[in-house]
Design an enzyme around this catalytic site. Sequence first.
Site, PDB file in Angstrom:
ATOM      1  N   GLY A 192       0.883  -1.251   0.094  1.00 40.41           N
ATOM      2  CA  GLY A 192      -0.147   0.235   0.069  1.00 40.41           C
ATOM      3  C   GLY A 192       0.851   1.262   0.032  1.00 40.41           C
ATOM      4  O   GLY A 192       1.821   1.311   0.728  1.00 40.41           O
ATOM      5  N   ARG A 225       0.703  -4.800  -5.097  1.00 47.57           N
ATOM      6  CA  ARG A 225       0.903  -5.705  -4.066  1.00 47.57           C
ATOM      7  C   ARG A 225       1.432  -7.131  -4.605  1.00 47.57           C
ATOM      8  O   ARG A 225       1.183  -8.079  -3.766  1.00 47.57           O
ATOM      9  CB  ARG A 225      -0.472  -5.800  -3.110  1.00 47.57           C
ATOM     10  CG  ARG A 225      -0.944  -4.557  -2.618  1.00 47.57           C
ATOM     11  CD  ARG A 225      -2.153  -4.724  -1.531  1.00 47.57           C
ATOM     12  NE  ARG A 225      -2.645  -3.701  -0.919  1.00 47.57           N
ATOM     13  CZ  ARG A 225      -1.894  -3.302   0.274  1.00 47.57           C
ATOM     14  NH1 ARG A 225      -1.053  -4.133   0.970  1.00 47.57           N
ATOM     15  NH2 ARG A 225      -2.223  -2.255   1.069  1.00 47.57           N
ATOM     16  N   ASP A 226       1.788  -7.065  -5.693  1.00 50.01           N
ATOM     17  CA  ASP A 226       2.159  -8.388  -6.404  1.00 50.01           C
ATOM     18  C   ASP A 226       3.357  -9.021  -5.753  1.00 50.01           C
ATOM     19  O   ASP A 226       4.360  -8.251  -5.320  1.00 50.01           O
ATOM     20  CB  ASP A 226       2.514  -8.013  -7.786  1.00 50.01           C
ATOM     21  CG  ASP A 226       1.300  -7.730  -8.563  1.00 50.01           C
ATOM     22  OD1 ASP A 226      -0.042  -7.936  -7.998  1.00 50.01           O
ATOM     23  OD2 ASP A 226       1.085  -7.004  -9.771  1.00 50.01           O
ATOM     24  N   GLY A 257       5.955  -2.610   3.745  1.00 46.74           N
ATOM     25  CA  GLY A 257       5.443  -3.114   4.889  1.00 46.74           C
ATOM     26  C   GLY A 257       5.801  -4.227   5.071  1.00 46.74           C
ATOM     27  O   GLY A 257       6.824  -4.901   4.502  1.00 46.74           O
ATOM     28  N   ASP A 261       0.041   1.618   8.895  1.00 48.05           N
ATOM     29  CA  ASP A 261      -0.178   0.806   9.965  1.00 48.05           C
ATOM     30  C   ASP A 261       0.654   0.519  11.181  1.00 48.05           C
ATOM     31  O   ASP A 261       0.326  -0.046  12.376  1.00 48.05           O
ATOM     32  CB  ASP A 261      -0.613  -0.772   9.654  1.00 48.05           C
ATOM     33  CG  ASP A 261      -1.485  -0.556   8.227  1.00 48.05           C
ATOM     34  OD1 ASP A 261      -1.561  -1.872   7.611  1.00 48.05           O
ATOM     35  OD2 ASP A 261      -2.257   0.193   8.304  1.00 48.05           O
ATOM     36  N   HIS A 312      -5.364  -2.395   9.286  1.00 46.36           N
ATOM     37  CA  HIS A 312      -5.220  -3.844   9.063  1.00 46.36           C
ATOM     38  C   HIS A 312      -5.600  -4.616  10.219  1.00 46.36           C
ATOM     39  O   HIS A 312      -6.419  -4.370  10.906  1.00 46.36           O
ATOM     40  CB  HIS A 312      -4.069  -4.227   8.085  1.00 46.36           C
ATOM     41  CG  HIS A 312      -4.093  -5.531   7.187  1.00 46.36           C
ATOM     42  ND1 HIS A 312      -5.275  -5.732   6.616  1.00 46.36           N
ATOM     43  CD2 HIS A 312      -3.151  -6.368   6.904  1.00 46.36           C
ATOM     44  CE1 HIS A 312      -4.836  -7.138   5.981  1.00 46.36           C
ATOM     45  NE2 HIS A 312      -3.897  -7.248   6.282  1.00 46.36           N
TER      46      HIS A 312
HETATM   47  O1  F6P Z   1      -1.361  -1.702   4.869  1.00 45.65           O
HETATM   48  C1  F6P Z   1      -1.839  -0.182   4.679  1.00 45.65           C
HETATM   49  C2  F6P Z   1      -3.586  -0.242   4.548  1.00 45.65           C
HETATM   50  O2  F6P Z   1      -3.945   0.969   4.264  1.00 45.65           O
HETATM   51  C3  F6P Z   1      -4.194  -1.019   5.510  1.00 45.65           C
HETATM   52  O3  F6P Z   1      -4.481  -0.264   6.759  1.00 45.65           O
HETATM   53  C4  F6P Z   1      -5.310  -1.272   5.024  1.00 45.65           C
HETATM   54  O4  F6P Z   1      -6.368  -2.301   5.501  1.00 45.65           O
HETATM   55  C5  F6P Z   1      -5.129  -1.624   3.441  1.00 45.65           C
HETATM   56  O5  F6P Z   1      -3.816  -0.949   3.165  1.00 45.65           O
HETATM   57  C6  F6P Z   1      -6.107  -1.356   2.457  1.00 45.65           C
HETATM   58  O6  F6P Z   1      -5.253  -2.138   1.106  1.00 45.65           O
HETATM   59  P1  F6P Z   1      -5.751  -1.506  -0.393  1.00 45.65           P
HETATM   60  O7  F6P Z   1      -5.290   0.010  -0.635  1.00 45.65           O
HETATM   61  O8  F6P Z   1      -5.175  -2.294  -1.242  1.00 45.65           O
HETATM   62  O9  F6P Z   1      -7.271  -1.553  -0.292  1.00 45.65           O
END
Ligand code: F6P
Length: 376
Positions: free
Chosen positions: A12, A74-75, A110, A135, A179
């Site tokens: 993220g 996120r890959d 992360g 997070d 998360h």
């Molecule tokens: O890991 C950071 C974060 O913002 C989390 O707090 C949240 O649950 C997640 O990413 C959301 O993921 P995405 O942006 O892929 O929807």
Amino acid sequence: MTKNIGILTAGGDSPGLNAAIRGVGKACLGHYGMHIVGFRDGFRGLMENRTAPLDGGQLSGILTLGGTILGTSRDKPHRMPVGGKTLDMTDAIVANYHANHLDALVCLGGGGTQKNALRLKEKGLNVITLPKTIDNDVHGTDTTFGFDTALGIATEAIDRLHSTAHSHHRIIVVEIMGHRAGWLALGAGIAGGADVILIPEIPYDVESVAAALRERRVGGKPFSIVAVAEGALSRQEHGALQAAEKQTADKKKAGKKPAGRKDVPEGDAAEIVYAERTLGLAKQLEALTGLDARVTILGHLQRGGTPSAADRILATRLGTAAADLIARDQYGVMVAARGEGARAVKLEDVAGRVKTVPPDHDWVASARRVGTNFGD
Ligand code: F6P
């Protein structure tokens, strides 16, 4: 020989990523005379060999920019969506690392990125990671860049929600990211003076929450702010999760293929599950207190915009520390924030571990002292 350093941002996005790219880049280029090259969109860009030039020009003016100029994804190297299938593309990544004559690869990310970087280390690549996430759940570092900025955004939101809650004598339930960790909700809840803070680490009893809100109403305050971490669970939900995880562990032990993890949804499914849980909680509190309730989901607002001064300093500190490690050929580590300094921590000691809020953490104790309810 001039060292050639690759940089990518994965997972993220978060405020401070560009400040970190700048910290690594300017130190490598200007201080150590190295060459750097960016890879777009996380490990996918490295797999597809999509590079981005990162010389002095590209590094100017990005300290204050939100997001990441390289893009992210996120890959994962070993589970990469390719042509409708999920393939292990680790070998392609290793090949491109060498084809670009990289001496080291800096991965900003992360918890998931720490695991992915360790896999590349085990394939013989020189990797260094920086701990990035709003997070603040990366093990082994005091904090992660992105957290302080998100804390400020969520706190300001709570401040703003106080006035409307007070005016309408309402319960405002505000869902905060994080998360599976409660750091963001805990910090913003304390800073914003939330009356109730619900975090994943302290499963809650909705009756306890309702009693606290009723008590406030009897005390002449028929309004409340409930800060709920997106991963917070009621005691019933937590019990069901534990049972599911035990079943999964037993199946693994028996050599059977466990059912897919249903307990912690990923991607957009997660946001729907979280939102439904939060809306359900608000409805329960309305029924149990007789007060109107409204829900605010902060979502990706917490990830947006310019980084705070603290995050800019942290990202610069960790980025330049990464360049120092490269100059000393020290690889296979995460650059962890420790007090005012930085420490190299072996990826083996970081990967796969989530830093959650200890229920007896000083922040929790302090919040309880000022009367904050944690649903327990
Ligand atoms: O890991 C950071 C974060 O913002 C989390 O707090 C949240 O649950 C997640 O990413 C959301 O993921 P995405 O942006 O892929 O929807």
